[in-house]
Structure formats: C-alpha cells, structure tokens
Design a protein around this motif. Structure first.
Motif, PDB file in Angstrom:
ATOM      1  N   THR A  17       1.171  -1.470   0.003  1.00  0.00           N
ATOM      2  CA  THR A  17       0.177  -0.352   0.149  1.00  0.00           C
ATOM      3  C   THR A  17       0.946   1.441  -0.259  1.00  0.00           C
ATOM      4  O   THR A  17       1.576   1.475   1.210  1.00  0.00           O
ATOM      5  N   PHE A  22      -3.744   5.333  -2.198  1.00  0.00           N
ATOM      6  CA  PHE A  22      -4.788   6.626  -1.074  1.00  0.00           C
ATOM      7  C   PHE A  22      -5.046   8.124  -2.364  1.00  0.00           C
ATOM      8  O   PHE A  22      -5.941   9.007  -2.333  1.00  0.00           O
ATOM      9  N   PHE A 164     -10.495  -0.866  -1.017  1.00  0.00           N
ATOM     10  CA  PHE A 164     -10.217   0.371  -1.912  1.00  0.00           C
ATOM     11  C   PHE A 164     -11.334   0.822  -2.919  1.00  0.00           C
ATOM     12  O   PHE A 164     -11.131   1.890  -2.506  1.00  0.00           O
TER      13      PHE A 164
END
Length: 541
Positions: A17, A22, A164
């Motif tokens: 990640t 993000f 996600f």
C-alpha cells in the motif's frame, strides 16, 4: 507469479500500500462524493420548491409539489444515471477509462451549476429546466459508477483491493453528510438574515422572496468538489490492465506503471501477444462462451443490486414519519419556509452521521478480512430480519411510547444495508469480469440497481399510501399501506440473500485469475480449465 501473468500486472497485484493508492481513492472517491451530494441534495429542497412555486395562501397548509412534479424532479436524475451507467460503462471499455473519466466529471460540473440556474417565467418553466439539467447531471453521475470502480480495481493490489474499492464508494456517505451540512449553513444564514413568521401566523409572509436563492445555492455547490478533482483526474495515467490487455500496448503499460510504482518493469510484448491470442481473451459479451463463464455471475450482480436498491431507496417512505414522530420536524404550517429546510437538513445529517457513514466504513474495515460474499449475506439477512420486525407488529410501533424502538430498527436496517450489499454490489462487478468487458458489465449491474431505485423510490411511494383517503398524501391514489409495503420489502431482501449465492468470492485473487484471462484454453465441449472451476466457485473456501 502466475505463469502467463504480465510482470506489470503482477507488480500491481503484489505492491505494498503506497501513496498512489490513497491518491486514486481520493480522486475516484471525490467523484462519488459529488454523486451522492447531487442525488441526495434534491430531497432537502423539494419542500421549499413546493412552498415557493405551489403555495395557495388561502389554504391551511403550505404548498407541496404535485405528485407528478415531485416524481419528475427527484426521479429524472435516477433515469439519467441508469442511462449514463450503460453508455459510459460501454464507452469505458471502447475508448479507455481515462478518456471517458474526465467527460463524466465535466458533465457533472456543468449540470450542477445549470441546475441552480434553472430559469423560467412560470413555475412550469422552472421545473422543466430543472428536470432537464438534472437528467444530464444524472447521466454524468451514471458514468462515474463503472469508471471509478474499474479504475480503482485495476490500480489496487489483490490483498486490499476490496477495501480500496469500498473506500471509493464510502465517499458517498460523506457526500450525503455534506449535502446536509451545506443546507444547514445556507438555511441558517438566510433564516437569521430574513426573519419570517410561520405559515400558521401569516401565510403570505412565511416564504421570503430570498428563499429562492437557497435551493439554487445548495444544488450549485455540488460543482465545487467535482471542479477541485478535475485536474487530478486528468493527470491519472490510463490503467495498466486497459493499456495492456485491451489496447494491447504492453510498452506503454510498463512505462506508466514504472512511474507510479517507482520500479523497473519489462514490457513483455511477446508474452502479451501470446496472452491476447488465447480463446479466453477472444469472446464477446453476447457470446455463448461469456454466458457459460460469466452468465450466472452477471445474473447475480444485476439481481442483487436491483433488489438492494428497491429496499435502499424506499427509505423515503418512512423518513417523514420517523422525523415527525421523534420531534425533529414539526408540522409544515408551524414553520416558515427557510426554517423547514433547516429542520429537514438537520434530520438527514443526523441519520447520515449515526447510521449511513459508519456502515460504509465498517465494510471498508472488514471486506478483505471476512470477504464480500459473507458481508453481503450478513447485510441482506439482517435487512430482512429488521424489515419484518418493523412490518409484522407495525401497529405496535405506531404508539408514541414505542417510536424510539422504531427509530432504532430503522437505523439498523440502513446500517446493515451499508455494511452489506450497498457496498458489496458496487465492489464485486469491478473484480470478476474480463478487462475488455469489465466497465460494461459493471455498468449493466449498476443500471439494474438504478432500475431498482426507481421502483423503490416511486413504486413504493404509491404502494405505501393508506386506503383511508384522509390519511393519504395529497394527489396520491390508494395503495396497500406502509405495513404491507414493509412486508413486501422484507421479501425483496430475502430474495437478495438467495441471489447472493450466484456471486463468487473475489477476496485475495488477482483480477485475471477471477476472470480467467490467463487460462490456456477452452475445449469445444465446454469443459473449463481447472482455473475456471476454481474461480467460478461461489461459496468461499
């Protein structure tokens, strides 16, 4: 790494990640933030529109939108959304996710602004222009469903892909919350600046002329988050899976993802050519091979989303009763027009804060731990339980001393909708279909959901009307009543539970493993490879 998996795709599957994950969530999620804001903001201002354009001051109660006008104003965006999901879903597979992604956002920005600028010399003119722009707003919103889900699924690693995609969808909760907060701020400012008596005190002065600005400002604010995201959406590279598997340009895919992942990647043009020649990458949407491999999957994703949205959008049936029962919203004649907007916005904001938003983020937290299949079953099961618990002893809940229990049941129903099928029906179609058909199949599934939303929002609005004409909403014919409508909705949720068994569990698998795009061959007798047998298994093991 799978034998025939391209290095660039495997790198995405196993990536830790990182910041780009993000960034993608925010860019895609702000589109959904805007979607939810625009779709739910209209419910905050319909009462105000009725007061401004349909009030007869000789009557005891302020004006409301006639049934056909109310259905048009609130429903036309849902129709536009359904059509946009089908069109942009197909276009996303034909032209690429990125090329179409900016167009949907631009349409949302323009139509949000235009909705607030709806003009006309008569109330019919204002409503007609509002409906026109709301349709095209919905059309743009519709495109965001398949494109955002597909982009996020193709960018994510396989370990946290569900979280996600669910996080993108969970931005809807913040969009709903923000629509309430914006309405609170605007209405509060106008209520303090332009004092007015209640309708009962002086009907002709209860709606100040400046109130016409309130609904316009609230609707136009929807353009702000979309505009803030536009530049970054245009900066996103095309997904590697589209570039490699659909556009068949392995070199560009490796180049784009090398920048994103900050690693060196081989183009593997020879391997890509070998993969794309396989029978597993040749069949189309309307082929027998698609029907054999994914027919039941598509049936599962469309039916569960359709059934879920019937129940989810029927919440309009009960909100006004609940808000009135617990004293959040007084009778219309006991408020002026601006204060009514404030009270409705406050109620919606509290519901979003206490029930809607937590449900979304519970899904984000647990989807990659317990899986999509289990969460969807849990959600449909408890929605069924609570709906029947509301319906069967319905007369019990109507007594003043029992109304708090009704509110709790109502909140739990929507908690398990969001920690359940409302999120998973969005996530799964973006994972289980081949790259060349992924956006199209997600669009078809989402459009089925919006068809259910139309049934839930309007079919049950008429069905829930009581047979007693004195208790019926003005202008509506007799229906089966709220109790029997709730029983029907409980049965709808139960059907959703059983249709969930048609949907596979994608947790922890690569997109190519799920779709069978790396399979070596398919024989003429319809015997799939061992991989297909594994990925088509419905119940997780």
């Amino acid at each position: 790494m799978a034998k025939d998996q391209l290095q660039v795709l495997n790198a995405l599957d196993v990536a830790k990640t990182q910041l780009y994950h993000f960034t993608a969530i925010v860019i895609a999620g702000m589109g959904f933030f805007t979607d939810a804001y625009d779709l739910f903001a209209i419910s905050l201002v319909t009462k105000l529109l009725g007061r401004i354009y349909y009030t007869d001051t000789t009557k005891l109660k302020p004006g409301t939108l006639p049934p056909h006008v109310a259905s048009s104003v609130t429903g036309v965006a849902l129709v536009g959304t359904l059509m946009g999901q089908l069109f942009f879903g197909w276009l996303g597979d034909k032209l690429g996710r990125k090329k179409v992604y900016g167009l949907t956002l631009l349409l949302m920005i323009v139509c949000s602004l235009a909705s607030g600028l709806s003009l006309g010399s008569s109330r019919r003119g204002v409503m007609a222009t509002l409906c026109f722009f709301r349709f095209w707003l919905g059309f743009g919103i519709g495109g965001d469903y398949p494109l955002s889900a597909t982009i996020m699924s193709e960018y994510a690693n396989k370990r946290t892909r569900g979280a996600f995609i669910a996080a993108v969808f969970a931005m809807q909760g913040f969009g709903i919350l923000t629509s309430g907060v914006v309405a609170l701020i605007v209405s509060s400012a106008f209520d303090h600046a332009y004092r007015a008596p209640t309708y009962k005190e002086l009907a002709s002065a209860s709606t100040v002329p400046q109130a016409d600005y309130i609904w316009r400002i609230i609707l136009m604010f929807g353009a702000v988050p979309a505009a803030l995201t536009f530049y970054w959406r245009m900066k996103m590279p095309e997904t590697a899976r589209y570039t490699a598997l659909v556009a068949k340009n392995a070199t560009q895919a490796a180049k784009d993802m090398a920048k994103v992942l900050n690693v060196e990647l081989d183009a593997e043009e020879g391997k890509l050519e070998r993969i794309t020649r396989k029978p597993a990458n040749q069949y189309g949407l309307f082929s027998k091979e698609f029907l054999r491999r994914h027919g039941l999957h598509l049936l599962g994703t469309t039916t569960t989303w359709f059934l879920l949205d019937i129940a989810f959008y029927s919440n309009n049936l009960f909100q006004k009763d609940i808000f009135s029962a617990i004293g959040w919203i007084p009778h219309a004649e006991d408020m002026n027009a601006v204060h009514e907007v404030y009270r409705i916005a406050r109620a919606q904001t509290l519901i979003a804060l206490c029930s809607t938003v937590p449900g979304y983020w519970f899904t984000v937290a647990f989807i990659d731990i317990i899986g999509r299949f289990t969460i969807q079953l849990i959600g449909f099961f408890f929605m069924t339980v609570f709906m029947f618990a509301l319906a069967i002893p319905y007369n019990h809940w109507t007594h003043p001393e029992n109304r708090f229990g009704f509110v709790v049941m109502y909140a739990l129903t929507f908690f398990f909708a969001n920690f359940g099928p409302n999120a998973t029906t969005f996530v799964v179609p973006a994972e289980i279909f081949p790259a060349r058909l992924r956006s199209t199949c997600h669009g078809i599934s989402a459009a089925a959901g919006k068809a259910g939303a139309i049934v839930g929002a309007f079919g049950f609005l008429y069905a829930a009307q009581p047979k007693d004409a004195s208790k019926r909403d003005a202008g509506y014919p007799a229906g089966i009543g709220v109790k029997y409508s709730l029983i029907v909705l409980g049965c709808v949720n139960a059907l959703g539970f059983f249709f969930t068994f048609l949907v596979p569990e994608p947790k922890g698998k690569s997109l190519e493993e799920l779709s069978g795009e790396n399979d070596d061959a398919v024989d003429g007798d319809g015997d799939a490879s061992e991989m297909v047998a594994t990925t088509n298994r419905t119940v997780p093991v």
